[in-house]
Every structure is written in structure tokens, then in C-alpha cells.
Design a protein around this motif. Structure first.
Motif, PDB file in Angstrom:
ATOM      1  N   PHE A   1       0.831  -1.208   0.000  1.00  0.00           N
ATOM      2  CA  PHE A   1       0.000   0.000   0.000  1.00  0.00           C
ATOM      3  C   PHE A   1       0.866   1.259   0.000  1.00  0.00           C
ATOM      4  CE2 PHE A   1      -1.319   3.185   3.220  1.00  0.00           C
ATOM      5  CZ  PHE A   1      -2.241   3.880   2.453  1.00  0.00           C
TER       6      PHE A   1
ATOM      7  N   PRO B   1      -4.310 -17.127   0.962  1.00  0.00           N
ATOM      8  CA  PRO B   1      -4.210 -16.515  -0.371  1.00  0.00           C
ATOM      9  C   PRO B   1      -4.794 -15.103  -0.422  1.00  0.00           C
ATOM     10  CG  PRO B   1      -5.925 -18.199  -0.312  1.00  0.00           C
ATOM     11  CD  PRO B   1      -5.155 -18.320   0.967  1.00  0.00           C
ATOM     12  N   TYR B   2      -5.689 -14.763   0.490  1.00  0.00           N
ATOM     13  CA  TYR B   2      -6.306 -13.435   0.445  1.00  0.00           C
ATOM     14  C   TYR B   2      -5.269 -12.333   0.664  1.00  0.00           C
ATOM     15  CZ  TYR B   2     -11.153 -15.216   0.434  1.00  0.00           C
ATOM     16  OH  TYR B   2     -12.347 -15.809   0.121  1.00  0.00           O
TER      17      TYR B   2
ATOM     18  N   LEU C   1      -3.444 -11.675  -2.474  1.00  0.00           N
ATOM     19  CA  LEU C   1      -4.298 -10.931  -3.404  1.00  0.00           C
ATOM     20  C   LEU C   1      -4.371  -9.460  -3.016  1.00  0.00           C
ATOM     21  CD1 LEU C   1      -7.150 -13.579  -3.792  1.00  0.00           C
ATOM     22  CD2 LEU C   1      -5.472 -12.911  -5.531  1.00  0.00           C
ATOM     23  N   MET C   2      -4.384  -9.174  -1.722  1.00  0.00           N
ATOM     24  CA  MET C   2      -4.395  -7.773  -1.299  1.00  0.00           C
ATOM     25  C   MET C   2      -3.101  -7.084  -1.735  1.00  0.00           C
ATOM     26  SD  MET C   2      -4.819  -6.096   2.527  1.00  0.00           S
ATOM     27  CE  MET C   2      -6.605  -5.996   2.675  1.00  0.00           C
TER      28      MET C   2
ATOM     29  N   GLU D   1      -1.174  -7.860  -4.190  1.00  0.00           N
ATOM     30  CA  GLU D   1      -1.190  -7.716  -5.648  1.00  0.00           C
ATOM     31  C   GLU D   1      -2.146  -6.613  -6.094  1.00  0.00           C
ATOM     32  OE1 GLU D   1       0.154 -12.311  -6.725  1.00  0.00           O
ATOM     33  OE2 GLU D   1      -1.966 -11.744  -6.879  1.00  0.00           O
ATOM     34  N   THR D   2      -3.262  -6.487  -5.391  1.00  0.00           N
ATOM     35  CA  THR D   2      -4.191  -5.410  -5.740  1.00  0.00           C
ATOM     36  C   THR D   2      -3.520  -4.052  -5.552  1.00  0.00           C
ATOM     37  OG1 THR D   2      -6.080  -6.783  -5.129  1.00  0.00           O
ATOM     38  CG2 THR D   2      -6.465  -4.414  -5.224  1.00  0.00           C
ATOM     39  N   PHE D   3      -2.656  -3.945  -4.557  1.00  0.00           N
ATOM     40  CA  PHE D   3      -1.916  -2.687  -4.362  1.00  0.00           C
ATOM     41  C   PHE D   3      -0.724  -2.582  -5.329  1.00  0.00           C
ATOM     42  CE2 PHE D   3      -3.737  -2.666   0.100  1.00  0.00           C
ATOM     43  CZ  PHE D   3      -4.553  -1.568  -0.131  1.00  0.00           C
ATOM     44  N   GLY D   4      -0.502  -3.618  -6.131  1.00  0.00           N
ATOM     45  CA  GLY D   4       0.525  -3.521  -7.171  1.00  0.00           C
ATOM     46  C   GLY D   4       1.835  -4.225  -6.857  1.00  0.00           C
TER      47      GLY D   4
END
Lengths: 450, 450
Positions: free
Chosen positions: A147, A169-170, A173-174, A176-179
Motif C-alpha cells: 500500500f 491466499p487473500y 491478493l491484497m 497484488e491489488t496494491f501492485g
């Protein structure tokens, strides 16, 4: 008039400075040593890993360090965080104690970790670094750095302990969602990882191994640096925004804590809340008992040795004087992944040796029972780590019920369990065990101290 | 002076009344009809399903309804919720628009749903009900009711759409942590469920089917009642705390919205934010465009028929005049599970027919792109449902960038995605598709209208 439930500060009350407890201590903590020379490490030794600003903060003797406005801008996305009076929990327990909790789960990733991830990313970006590497266990720290890197345009590469990578895994994914880019650790990408995999092809990893991998990668890339989510002085420094806010909130509540409890893994959540209160205690303005709570499966303060040891498994870091279970120690796979670290912040260890704080260890089943009790009365499902603080808080509140004492208890609630719900599933299904660390296993691990 | 990021109200600013928009409308919405007689249903028809207090609220013509202190006590665990100015998103978009979002993800379960779950549980408990049944899709509503039941000592039994039950185990674990019992739907426990399973043994369920099961169970147990998380007037009434708070927060910000966007599934999040602003618009005190945003795969307002239809699949509910895709419609398995309902709140439908609000439909890929953009700038990873509102917000903000207009956009951010992260994983992996609803499928479904 209705009874107040939470004490919320305005953005103008966001702290403008971090607090450094070191100059207020009767003596400074022992310095980190170079593992070869056993001499104190200097700024040059740390330059491949950290930007100058953070190295300066690591050794500063200033009592206060200004928080840059660019950091405060990002802090405002969730800070100041609320202080709650746990009235519904008090009723459920039938205790005369007044229970407060400082809740850090309102941050973007759900814990206190962004308090230091944001300034770390900021100072790196300001010095021209383009990529940060780090490790993560349960994933709170990796998410926080992902983040923070997104805020300042940095690349972020995370080595996540294999066991968590597979089981949670969540969190990946978090990140990765932040890049961010996430690798399971041990990985084939580093020498440290390959060495472990050669010996243990099925290794599920540890924080110590993941640190080795992230450190190794940063040291090899002149545009990269490494970021650590706990243990070090500058990390604990950044976390003091928690305690500074809580002090102002207690003023609003017209109350003063008699007992402060927080969970300790590397020590940053605990130190962040406790140090400003310790300053007040040392100055004679209040006198709270300050109690660290650690898991019975990874009891560095209560059963570890106070000695110089490596911060990582491969032995790439300086030697740190701390309470340690041995840098090769791999704790049982308890659900509080954020507390599965073999050592303790040297600063917390030093303060513990000075007798300024207490420590206890609690098994995970009692902790999850406390977590469920808290969730059903207060609504927040606490992360596995702070259930340790809540279990200690409930112990204290039930003692008050027996004695009739109206103690004021302050609890560090450093995050929620949204991404840790399978741990609650295991607890509710009766599948959770308490693995006590045996003396033999401890002695074996301590025998590897450098 | 630093630019303010969020507008936080004190507990004393928590609304004391819910707002009922009906008496302010030029005409009242058409009443629900008994499916047999086609006559308006009376309170007696609803008594097996709802407590008297909620039936009274369903048909009240009072403009305001007092919020019981016992409900406000629980609201205080997270309310008032913050209003944010999305300064970092504005910068990322390069828009002259001023973007605000009202964030409901601070609630114990991470969405706006507890705003109505808490009063529903309270009124049921007050009338001696001991058990509530309900349905849930993605799981936000089931979690909210589980939490609310824990506050007032009620049993909670949830039928969760099979597809979500299997794909989102974290939501089930959250409900169980709060003490609820969760069944996959269709289940063998009800006639409605058994009938579906006989025809379709592999049925992955739908909200309509799950409603049938929960309604059937409540109707058979004199100590049980049923709770619905959206659609009905009393649900939308309870959600107006969102809009009432937002109005106060805009006063603090010294601003007025020109455009309000919210996602619509059953309509409760949208109505909760929009109705107090609609009151101001009808009174001539402001003139915002109010825009509902629905998924292209389940476009009840933009492509459904305004007709009397059942609220559930089995046809156990009264007939409701609403925009519907047909009560046998089963939408594509898009990730915004909370928006996969065949109908729309009759009140929202009526207001739409009166021309007081607009509606648009957006495909899920554009929505997730908006969600990622928002997460990386504002820190909050939005639930799949409100990414629809954010996509519409970004459309508007980019139009402002072209025209140079400094519009003020208010976005309903009804929850976070912590338990929906696999949807982001699918988007980031490029595995997400936009399934447009074909005219033929729509016609076929509408042919089943009663």
C-alpha cells in the motif's frame, strides 16, 4: 446523556512528531554489532539496506522526530484511529474494570503496520530508491508496504513465508491489488532460498528465512533497499503515533490507565502504544503497569535468552542484543503468524531488562476464546495476534471482578481478522491445539547462538 | 493548513431519527398485493414474518421515526461513519471535480448492512422473538444479521446461496464467529429447497431461492421471524442514517453535491444515502443529479419491466410493484453477489418512474478497473458492489476533466472487499468476463411474470 463508546480525534490532533523513548531511559540499549568484528555497526554498514534518513532515525538521541507533511497526508486516510471504551465487553464479563482499546484495524490493510510502512516508503522514494524488498509472515506487513509503495510510486517485492502464502491466499491478493509482486519463501530467486530448499525441499519457511531473501536481494541492487516491519528502533519510533493519540483520547475520556496490555511479536505494536505511556510513567505523571503478552509457542521475552543473535536465519543481519529463542528456531505453526519471530525488538528487550515492563505468555486456545467473546460483544473480530492482548485483558478484568477493583485497562487492538478467519474456523471446530515449547527444543535452539 | 481528508462526526451527531421519504413524494408507491386476491396486503398477512414494530414502519406515513436508544448504543460501535474527500484519487485522475465518498466499511462486518440488521434484531427481541431466519448472497447481509443477533441474544439461521457458500468460505466463518448457523441454499431443510434440488440436484442457488427457504422456516415456527436485508420500505428507512450523516458532513466541508452515485442491488445502500438528499432536492435546497448504478448482467432498473412480481423464486412473498427481470431470473455469476437480485426496491422503482433519479448499467470489468484505481490511490479496496458506483464516479470525473467543470461528486462506498479478494485476483489475472444479458434471455424470463 448516552454513555460514550469511542473517543475520536480530529485530523488537527494527528501527531506532528514521533516519540523516541531512548533518551528518557536510565541507560541506552546495547548497540548492534558487526558479526565479523563484533564492533558496533556504523551508518556505512547499513547504507546498502536503508536510506540515510532511516539510518539517522535508527541511532538518533533526539526525543522527538518531526513527521513529514507528505507522510501525514497519507496517515490522514485513516488516522487518528479511534479509542473505544469496551462497555459491552465489560457488561458481558460483569467486571467493575473500565476497559479501553486503541483500534488500529481502521487502516487500509487492517493493522498498525502502515504507520511505519508509509514513512519508510516516503524516505526511500525521497532518496531516489525505486524498489523495496521485504518479507512477510501472515501478510499484514507485506500488505502495508505494498500500500505504502503505491502511494509514492515505488516497486514492491515481497517474500512471503511459504506456509502463509499457501494458507492465506487473500493476503497475497491484497498485496497484488496494491501492485506488489509476491514470492513464496524459501524461493529459487535467492542464494539463501536455494540453500534452504536444497536441504529442505518441502520447507514451509519462516520469517527468518524470508528476511534473508529480501535482504540479499536489496543488497544486490543499487536502486533497491530493504524494509523491515518491526524490531528496529526506527520502526518502533514510527509506531508511537498510536500511543500519542491514545494519551490525548484518555484526556477526552477523563481517565488514566492502570494496566496496559499489548501483544509482542517483533514488538512494534506494543512499543507504539506503550512508549508514550512509559514516558509519562518515567516522568511520574502516571503509573501504569505495562505488560507484554506473547504466545506460549514462541515466548522470546519470558523464556528466551538475552544475548546477541542474528535477526535472520541465514545470518546476514548485524547481531542484535535481544531476547531470542535462537535464530534457527522455527516456532510451531500457530495462527498468530505475526508473533512467530525468534527474537524481540532490542529496545523492548532492554526496557524489559531494566524492569520497566512485565511479560507473560498465553496459549492460543485461551486467546481465541477471548477473540470470540470480544467479537460477539464489541463487533470487531480481532486478528489472532491481538487476541493475546485481549486474553490478558480479560484475565485482568476477571481479577477485578473478584477483588472489586475498578482498574482501568488499556488494550492494544492492532488489527482485525478479516483475512484470518480460517483460524477462527479451526477454533470453533475444536481443531486447535496448544503446543507448548519443550525445554529440550528450546535448549537445542539456543545452542546455535553465535 | 493541511487539506482535510475526512469529515468525522462526534457521537452526539449520530442521527436520532430515521427519515421516511414517502410523505415527501408527489404520490405514494403502489402497495404490495396478496398473490391470491390481488388485494393490498394488510398487517395480518405480514405478522407471521415480521414483528409489529417493523410492519408499522413498513407502512408509516410519518416523515421521521425515532431511533431507539438501544439501537443507537450499538450503532455507536462504528457510527457516525466517515465522509472522505478523495484528494488522492482526484490527483490520480487529474480532474477538477471534487470527489467525496461516504464509507460504510467501518462497520463490524464491513458494509452498510448492520444499519438495518441492528434495529431489526432489536425490534424482534423486544417482541419476544427468539430466532431470526434470513438469506444471504455474497454474505454481507448474513454477517450483519449474525452480528446484530449476538447483540440482543437471538438465534440466527442463515441460508446462503450455494455458489457463495462454496466460493466465499470466509463469510460463513464470520457468521459462525458471531454465533450464527449457516446452511447452503438450496437445502434439504425446506420444501422450497427440496423442490429445487429435485429438479436441479446441482443447483448453485440464487437469492430468490434462499429467500423462499428462510421465509418458509420462519412461517412454520411461532417463535421465529424472518429478516430481509434490502428491498422493503423499513430497510431503506433504517439506512437513511447514512444520508443524514453525510448532509451534516457536507456542511462541515462547506460543499454541496452536484452528482450523487450509488450502486443498486435491492436498493438499500443507494436509498440510504440518496433519500435525505432527495428530501433536500424536493424542498429546493439543493439540486443534485441522483444516479443509480447497476451491473450490466443484472439490470433491473435499466432493462427490467415495471410490474408486479414476487420477491422470491418460489412465490411465497406478496407481489411487489417493481422493476424486475422476472422472479425466475438467475443472473450470471458476477462477482458483485450483492447486486444479483432480480428485482428492485418498490420505493426506488417508484421514485425512478417519477423521474426523480437516473439509472445506468456498467459491466464488471470497468468496475474492477475502477476498484483497483481507487485502492491504489485511496487505500481502501472497495467491495465488488460499490466498484459500480466508483466506475460511474470516475466516468463523471473524467467528463469534468474534458469540460473543466468543478462538479462535486458524492459516492456511496458501501463496503470493503476483504472477503471478496478472489474477485480482484480474477480481475488481475485477466480471467474476468463481461456477460451482457441477451434480449432473448430477458424476454424468456419476463414471460414468467405472474
Amino acid at each position: 446523556m448516552a454513555e460514550q463508546t469511542k473517543y475520536v480525534l480530529d485530523e488537527k490532533d494527528l501527531p506532528t512528531q514521533w516519540y523516541n523513548v531512548i533518551p528518557d531511559l536510565p541507560e541506552p540499549p546495547p548497540p548492534p554489532l558487526h558479526p565479523g568484528t563484533r564492533e558496533p555497526v556504523g551508518p556505512d554498514d547499513l547504507a546498502p539496506l536503508f536510506p540515510q534518513a532511516l539510518i539517522a532515525q535508527e541511532v538518533t538521541t533526539d526525543r522527538y522526530v518531526d513527521i513529514p507533511e507528505e507522510v501525514r497526508e497519507v496517515y490522514r486516510l485513516w488516522r487518528p484511529s479511534p479509542l473505544f471504551r469496551a462497555r459491552r465487553l465489560e457488561k458481558a464479563l460483569g467486571t467493575p474494570a473500565r476497559i479501553y482499546y486503541k483500534y488500529e484495524g481502521v487502516s487500509p490493510v487492517g493493522s498498525h503496520k502502515p504507520n511505519t510502512a508509509v514513512p519508510q516508503a516516503f524516505y526511500n522514494a525521497a532518496e531516489g530508491v525505486t524498489r523495496l524488498t521485504t518479507e512477510t509472515g501472515a501478510g499484514q506487513w507485506g500488505s502495508a508496504l505494498a500500500f505504502a509503495c503505491a502511494q509514492y510510486g515505488l516497486e514492491c517485492e515481497v517474500w512471503q513465508v511459504r506456509a502463509s502464502y499457501d494458507q492465506k491466499p487473500y493476503r497475497k491478493l491484497m498485496m497484488e491489488t496494491f501492485g506488489a509482486t509476491v514470492h513464496p519463501s524459501p524461493s529459487e530467486l535467492t542464494e539463501s532460498g536455494r540453500a534452504i530448499l536444497k536441504q529442505h525441499p518441502d520447507s514451509t519457511g519462516s520469517l527468518g528465512i524470508a528476511i534473508s531473501e529480501a535482504v540479499e536481494q536489496a543488497a544486490q541492487d543499487p536502486d533497491a533497499r530493504y524494509a523491515l516491519g518491526s524490531v528496529l528502533n526506527h520502526v518502533l519510533l514510527h509506531q508511537t503515533v498510536i500511543g500519542e493519540e491514545a494519551l490525548k483520547q484518555f484526556e477526552l475520556a477523563g481517565d488514566t490507565p492502570d494496566v496496559l496490555v499489548g501483544c509482542t511479536g517483533g514488538g512494534s505494536n506494543f512499543g507504539g502504544l506503550a512508549f508514550p505511556f512509559l514516558r509519562e510513567k518515567l516522568a511520574g505523571r502516571m503509573d501504569p503497569v505495562i505488560r507484554a503478552v506473547e504466545p506460549a509457542a514462541c515466548p522470546s521475552l519470558t523464556r528466551g535468552r538475552y544475548a546477541y543473535d542474528f535477526g535472520d536465519t541465514a545470518g546476514l543481519t548485524p547481531l542484535l542484543k535481544m531476547h531470542t529463542l535462537g535464530h534457527e528456531f522455527i516456532p510451531d505453526p500457530i495462527h498468530a503468524g505475526g508473533l512467530r519471530y525468534h527474537g524481540m525488538s532490542p529496545l523492548i528487550s532492554h526496557i524489559y531488562e531494566l524492569g520497566l515492563i512485565e511479560a507473560i505468555a498465553i496459549g492460543q486456545q485461551e486467546c481465541f476464546a477471548a477473540g470470540v467473546r470480544f467479537a460477539r460483544s464489541e463487533g470487531i473480530i480481532p486478528a489472532p495476534e491481538p487476541t493475546h492482548a485481549l486474553a490478558a485483558c480479560i484475565q485482568e478484568a476477571l481479577r477485578c471482578k473478584e477483588t472489586g477493583e475498578e482498574k482501568v485497562i488499556l488494550t492494544a487492538l492492532c488489527g482485525h481478522a478479516h483475512l484470518d478467519l480460517p483460524a477462527y474456523g479451526a477454533y470453533l471446530a475444536g481443531d486447535m491445539v496448544d503446543d507448548e515449547l519443550s525445554d529440550a527444543a528450546l535448549e537445542k535452539s539456543l545452542a546455535t547462538l553465535p
